[in-house]
Write a protein that holds these residues in place. Structure first.
Motif, PDB file in Angstrom:
ATOM      1  N   GLU A 175     -20.789   6.718 -30.852  1.00 28.89           N
ATOM      2  CA  GLU A 175     -19.593   6.761 -31.692  1.00 28.89           C
ATOM      3  C   GLU A 175     -19.031   5.361 -31.915  1.00 28.89           C
ATOM      4  OE1 GLU A 175     -18.560   9.163 -33.343  1.00 28.89           O
ATOM      5  OE2 GLU A 175     -19.142  11.027 -32.375  1.00 28.89           O
ATOM      6  N   LEU A 176     -19.001   4.537 -30.872  1.00 31.21           N
ATOM      7  CA  LEU A 176     -18.503   3.162 -31.010  1.00 31.21           C
ATOM      8  C   LEU A 176     -19.412   2.334 -31.916  1.00 31.21           C
ATOM      9  CD1 LEU A 176     -17.314   2.522 -27.361  1.00 31.21           C
ATOM     10  CD2 LEU A 176     -15.872   2.539 -29.395  1.00 31.21           C
ATOM     11  N   ALA A 177     -20.718   2.573 -31.846  1.00 33.73           N
ATOM     12  CA  ALA A 177     -21.646   1.861 -32.737  1.00 33.73           C
ATOM     13  C   ALA A 177     -21.366   2.235 -34.191  1.00 33.73           C
ATOM     14  CB  ALA A 177     -23.086   2.196 -32.359  1.00 33.73           C
ATOM     15  N   ARG A 178     -21.046   3.488 -34.434  1.00 40.98           N
ATOM     16  CA  ARG A 178     -20.689   3.923 -35.793  1.00 40.98           C
ATOM     17  C   ARG A 178     -19.409   3.262 -36.262  1.00 40.98           C
ATOM     18  NH1 ARG A 178     -22.512   9.606 -37.417  1.00 40.98           N
ATOM     19  NH2 ARG A 178     -20.644   9.460 -38.703  1.00 40.98           N
ATOM     20  N   MET A 179     -18.544   2.894 -35.298  1.00 44.76           N
ATOM     21  CA  MET A 179     -17.291   2.226 -35.628  1.00 44.76           C
ATOM     22  C   MET A 179     -17.491   0.711 -35.801  1.00 44.76           C
ATOM     23  SD  MET A 179     -15.014   4.431 -32.908  1.00 44.76           S
ATOM     24  CE  MET A 179     -13.518   3.439 -32.994  1.00 44.76           C
ATOM     25  N   GLY A 180     -18.715   0.229 -35.589  1.00 47.70           N
ATOM     26  CA  GLY A 180     -19.018  -1.173 -35.819  1.00 47.70           C
ATOM     27  C   GLY A 180     -19.104  -2.043 -34.582  1.00 47.70           C
ATOM     28  N   LEU A 181     -18.991  -1.453 -33.390  1.00 48.92           N
ATOM     29  CA  LEU A 181     -19.051  -2.255 -32.171  1.00 48.92           C
ATOM     30  C   LEU A 181     -20.503  -2.437 -31.761  1.00 48.92           C
ATOM     31  CD1 LEU A 181     -16.979  -3.521 -30.170  1.00 48.92           C
ATOM     32  CD2 LEU A 181     -17.450  -1.570 -28.676  1.00 48.92           C
ATOM     33  N   PRO A 182     -20.955  -3.691 -31.565  1.00 52.60           N
ATOM     34  CA  PRO A 182     -22.358  -3.926 -31.173  1.00 52.60           C
ATOM     35  C   PRO A 182     -22.701  -3.221 -29.863  1.00 52.60           C
ATOM     36  CG  PRO A 182     -21.288  -5.971 -31.845  1.00 52.60           C
ATOM     37  CD  PRO A 182     -20.204  -4.945 -31.743  1.00 52.60           C
ATOM     38  N   ARG A 183     -23.850  -2.596 -29.793  1.00 56.01           N
ATOM     39  CA  ARG A 183     -24.257  -1.851 -28.605  1.00 56.01           C
ATOM     40  C   ARG A 183     -24.252  -2.699 -27.332  1.00 56.01           C
ATOM     41  NH1 ARG A 183     -26.691   3.210 -29.173  1.00 56.01           N
ATOM     42  NH2 ARG A 183     -26.823   3.934 -31.327  1.00 56.01           N
ATOM     43  N   PRO A 184     -24.665  -3.988 -27.375  1.00 57.46           N
ATOM     44  CA  PRO A 184     -24.659  -4.770 -26.126  1.00 57.46           C
ATOM     45  C   PRO A 184     -23.268  -4.942 -25.517  1.00 57.46           C
ATOM     46  CG  PRO A 184     -26.071  -5.818 -27.763  1.00 57.46           C
ATOM     47  CD  PRO A 184     -25.314  -4.733 -28.467  1.00 57.46           C
ATOM     48  N   ARG A 185     -22.218  -4.746 -26.317  1.00 60.97           N
ATOM     49  CA  ARG A 185     -20.861  -4.874 -25.792  1.00 60.97           C
ATOM     50  C   ARG A 185     -20.428  -3.646 -24.998  1.00 60.97           C
ATOM     51  NH1 ARG A 185     -17.334  -7.399 -29.237  1.00 60.97           N
ATOM     52  NH2 ARG A 185     -15.678  -6.753 -27.778  1.00 60.97           N
ATOM     53  N   VAL A 186     -21.204  -2.570 -25.087  1.00 61.18           N
ATOM     54  CA  VAL A 186     -20.800  -1.292 -24.506  1.00 61.18           C
ATOM     55  C   VAL A 186     -21.728  -0.920 -23.356  1.00 61.18           C
ATOM     56  CG1 VAL A 186     -20.286   1.130 -24.966  1.00 61.18           C
ATOM     57  CG2 VAL A 186     -19.989  -0.570 -26.779  1.00 61.18           C
ATOM     58  N   SER A 187     -21.142  -0.608 -22.206  1.00 58.52           N
ATOM     59  CA  SER A 187     -21.907  -0.152 -21.047  1.00 58.52           C
ATOM     60  C   SER A 187     -21.585   1.312 -20.773  1.00 58.52           C
ATOM     61  CB  SER A 187     -21.541  -0.980 -19.808  1.00 58.52           C
ATOM     62  OG  SER A 187     -21.845  -2.346 -19.997  1.00 58.52           O
ATOM     63  N   VAL A 188     -22.617   2.088 -20.485  1.00 56.29           N
ATOM     64  CA  VAL A 188     -22.424   3.488 -20.099  1.00 56.29           C
ATOM     65  C   VAL A 188     -22.390   3.565 -18.581  1.00 56.29           C
ATOM     66  CG1 VAL A 188     -23.339   5.834 -20.177  1.00 56.29           C
ATOM     67  CG2 VAL A 188     -23.593   4.328 -22.167  1.00 56.29           C
ATOM     68  N   VAL A 189     -21.239   3.887 -18.047  1.00 56.88           N
ATOM     69  CA  VAL A 189     -21.066   4.114 -16.607  1.00 56.88           C
ATOM     70  C   VAL A 189     -20.513   5.530 -16.477  1.00 56.88           C
ATOM     71  CG1 VAL A 189     -19.949   3.386 -14.475  1.00 56.88           C
ATOM     72  CG2 VAL A 189     -20.611   1.671 -16.184  1.00 56.88           C
ATOM     73  N   PRO A 190     -21.275   6.441 -15.938  1.00 55.07           N
ATOM     74  CA  PRO A 190     -20.857   7.841 -15.965  1.00 55.07           C
ATOM     75  C   PRO A 190     -19.656   8.132 -15.080  1.00 55.07           C
ATOM     76  CG  PRO A 190     -22.772   7.589 -14.561  1.00 55.07           C
ATOM     77  CD  PRO A 190     -22.560   6.257 -15.233  1.00 55.07           C
ATOM     78  N   TYR A 191     -19.042   9.237 -15.369  1.00 53.63           N
ATOM     79  CA  TYR A 191     -18.019   9.788 -14.486  1.00 53.63           C
ATOM     80  C   TYR A 191     -18.699  10.159 -13.180  1.00 53.63           C
ATOM     81  CZ  TYR A 191     -13.616  12.292 -13.606  1.00 53.63           C
ATOM     82  OH  TYR A 191     -12.401  12.698 -13.123  1.00 53.63           O
ATOM     83  N   GLY A 192     -17.942  10.176 -12.083  1.00 62.20           N
ATOM     84  CA  GLY A 192     -18.545  10.403 -10.789  1.00 62.20           C
ATOM     85  C   GLY A 192     -18.111  11.692 -10.114  1.00 62.20           C
ATOM     86  N   VAL A 193     -18.638  11.892  -8.916  1.00 64.02           N
ATOM     87  CA  VAL A 193     -18.298  13.059  -8.111  1.00 64.02           C
ATOM     88  C   VAL A 193     -18.273  12.647  -6.644  1.00 64.02           C
ATOM     89  CG1 VAL A 193     -20.727  13.801  -7.956  1.00 64.02           C
ATOM     90  CG2 VAL A 193     -18.894  15.454  -7.578  1.00 64.02           C
ATOM     91  N   ASP A 194     -17.340  13.215  -5.905  1.00 62.50           N
ATOM     92  CA  ASP A 194     -17.224  12.939  -4.476  1.00 62.50           C
ATOM     93  C   ASP A 194     -18.225  13.815  -3.733  1.00 62.50           C
ATOM     94  OD1 ASP A 194     -16.560  12.591  -1.837  1.00 62.50           O
ATOM     95  OD2 ASP A 194     -14.410  12.885  -2.099  1.00 62.50           O
ATOM     96  N   THR A 195     -19.380  13.244  -3.415  1.00 62.75           N
ATOM     97  CA  THR A 195     -20.439  14.027  -2.782  1.00 62.75           C
ATOM     98  C   THR A 195     -20.218  14.213  -1.283  1.00 62.75           C
ATOM     99  OG1 THR A 195     -21.757  11.984  -2.652  1.00 62.75           O
ATOM    100  CG2 THR A 195     -22.188  13.460  -4.498  1.00 62.75           C
ATOM    101  N   ASP A 196     -19.169  13.631  -0.734  1.00 59.08           N
ATOM    102  CA  ASP A 196     -18.776  13.958   0.639  1.00 59.08           C
ATOM    103  C   ASP A 196     -17.948  15.238   0.673  1.00 59.08           C
ATOM    104  OD1 ASP A 196     -19.999  11.711   1.762  1.00 59.08           O
ATOM    105  OD2 ASP A 196     -18.249  10.459   1.373  1.00 59.08           O
ATOM    106  N   GLN A 197     -17.245  15.513  -0.412  1.00 54.37           N
ATOM    107  CA  GLN A 197     -16.414  16.710  -0.499  1.00 54.37           C
ATOM    108  C   GLN A 197     -17.150  17.864  -1.169  1.00 54.37           C
ATOM    109  OE1 GLN A 197     -12.847  16.199  -2.818  1.00 54.37           O
ATOM    110  NE2 GLN A 197     -11.967  18.162  -2.217  1.00 54.37           N
TER     111      GLN A 197
END
Length: 413
Positions: A175-197
């Motif tokens: 979606e950001l690439a469609r808005m004109g933002l170069p892909r190298p500027r964007v990092s995908v870091v996923p949402y997380g989960v507490d695997t101890d809980q």
């Protein structure tokens, strides 16, 4: 390393009164804790929404929460959130000038707007700005949610001015690439989960199930109750899955369900579909109880129109549940179709019911999906790894002489 996390409308502080529940708050709380564990000093800046929590509080070792006065000391409705961002930006500018961090990380578009304004006022070297978008309005519009033209424009401007942008999923990077933002500027870091809980081993909840496990397949969903949640679709699908029962967790507390308009609407849907004796609206539950509740089910289902986080799906996977979900937002990166569950292009009652009937009749597939899901959640989505990947984003925007050392364990990923 001094790190400022700017989260105008979410705060990790509810951890003192039980765990935070909204997606933004869970993210900020977990990231702050794990960055501090890696030796960094973290300050979270949030708007004061409770007079009792005004000022600075210590959340844990290495983490402080600074509640800035900006507007009324109460939670704001969605339509009010942007009204006080100017006041929040002014207070944030004073706080950053007094204790200038090495990097600023903003969460959400109003936080990004405030951070950009605050950083302009610094007379010393401006720290780099990292921007996280949990949700983009252009993506919300594609899912049928309300469009906000001004927000779309501002999200594009914030993304263009930030030194780096972090998103939860590849869909948002597209979606950001469609808005004109170069892909190298964007990092995908996923949402997380507490695997101890959230983990497969542990106790289970006896209630609120109405039948014995050998009599009915138990399907669970953790979601809101509004039209966008897909709860209507889940309930209607039960008419086509006769040997199953559904528990929906979410919405107001159990004491307030009777007066909640969405809950009353869903109860009517269940009655009209003839499944009211197999559907339970549980209301919100304490997060400490949620793992036991998830482990007591056989299948996790989601029919949400839009889910930017995918957090509830990850928690179900971490507890060893096979997942059936709409392929939207963060869910697309969490679930491996045919390996940890089934992704649906559109959640219609008939297509959802078809998959649920198959899983209800095939315990081998349910078990295989559950084992694979728990392994994927633990290996890919633990908050420790999320924090390490976020640190790498910080290191790329810092001046070379200030580049942070690699966190312990980074090279293992």
């Amino acid at each position: 390393m001094k790190i400022a996390l700017v989260s105008e409308h979410a705060t990790p502080l509810p951890a003192h009164k039980g765990e935070p529940t909204c997606g933004d708050s869970v993210h900020v709380a977990a990231l702050a804790r794990h960055l501090a564990k890696n030796g960094h000093r973290v300050t979270v800046y949030a708007r004061c929404s409770d007079a009792e929590s005004a000022g600075r509080s210590r959340m844990g070792r290495g983490v402080a929460v600074e509640h800035l006065t900006a507007g009324p000391a109460r939670p704001l409705g969605t339509d009010e959130e942007a009204e006080h961002t100017g006041a929040f930006a002014k207070a944030l500018a004073g706080a950053l000038a007094e204790d200038t961090p090495d990097v600023v990380h903003a969460f959400g578009w109003t936080s990004g707007l405030a951070a950009l304004s605050a950083l302009r006022g610094l007379t010393e070297q401006r720290p780099p700005l990292v921007q996280t978008f949990h949700s983009l309005n252009v993506a919300e519009q594609r899912a049928g949610l309300p469009g906000r033209t001004e927000r779309v424009r501002l999200e594009a401007a914030i993304a263009g001015r930030a030194d780096a942008v972090v998103v939860d999923s590849a869909d948002q990077r597209f979606e950001l690439a469609r808005m004109g933002l170069p892909r190298p500027r964007v990092s995908v870091v996923p949402y997380g989960v507490d695997t101890d809980q959230f983990l497969p081993e542990g106790g289970t909840a006896a209630g609120p199930w109405r039948g014995r496990r050998e009599q009915r397949t138990r399907i669970i969903s953790v979601t809101g109750l509004g039209p966008e949640s897909g709860a209507d679709t889940l309930i209607r699908s039960m008419a086509r899955v006769p040997d199953a029962e559904l528990v929906i967790v979410g919405g107001p507390s159990s004491e307030n369900l009777a007066i909640d308009p969405d809950a009353r609407r869903l109860e009517l849907v269940a009655k009209e579909a003839g499944v009211d004796e197999r559907v339970t609206l549980l209301g919100s539950v304490d997060r400490k109880e949620l793992p036991r509740l998830l482990r007591s089910a056989d299948v996790y289902a989601s029919a949400a129109l839009y889910d930017p986080y995918g957090g509830a799906v990850l928690e179900a996977m971490a507890c060893g549940l096979p997942v059936v979900a709409t392929a939207v937002g963060g869910v697309t990166g969490a679930v491996l179709d045919g390996t940890t569950g089934v992704l649906l292009r559109q959640a219609r009652p008939d297509s959802l019911a078809r998959v649920l009937r198959h899983l209800a009749a095939d315990s081998t597939t349910r078990t295989a999906y559950g084992i694979a899901g728990a392994d994927r959640a633990a290996s890919r989505f633990g908050w420790q790894r999320v924090a390490a990947e976020t640190e790498r984003v910080y290191s790329r925007v810092l001046p070379m002489e200030e580049e942070m050392p690699m966190a312990v364990g980074d090279d293992a990923h």
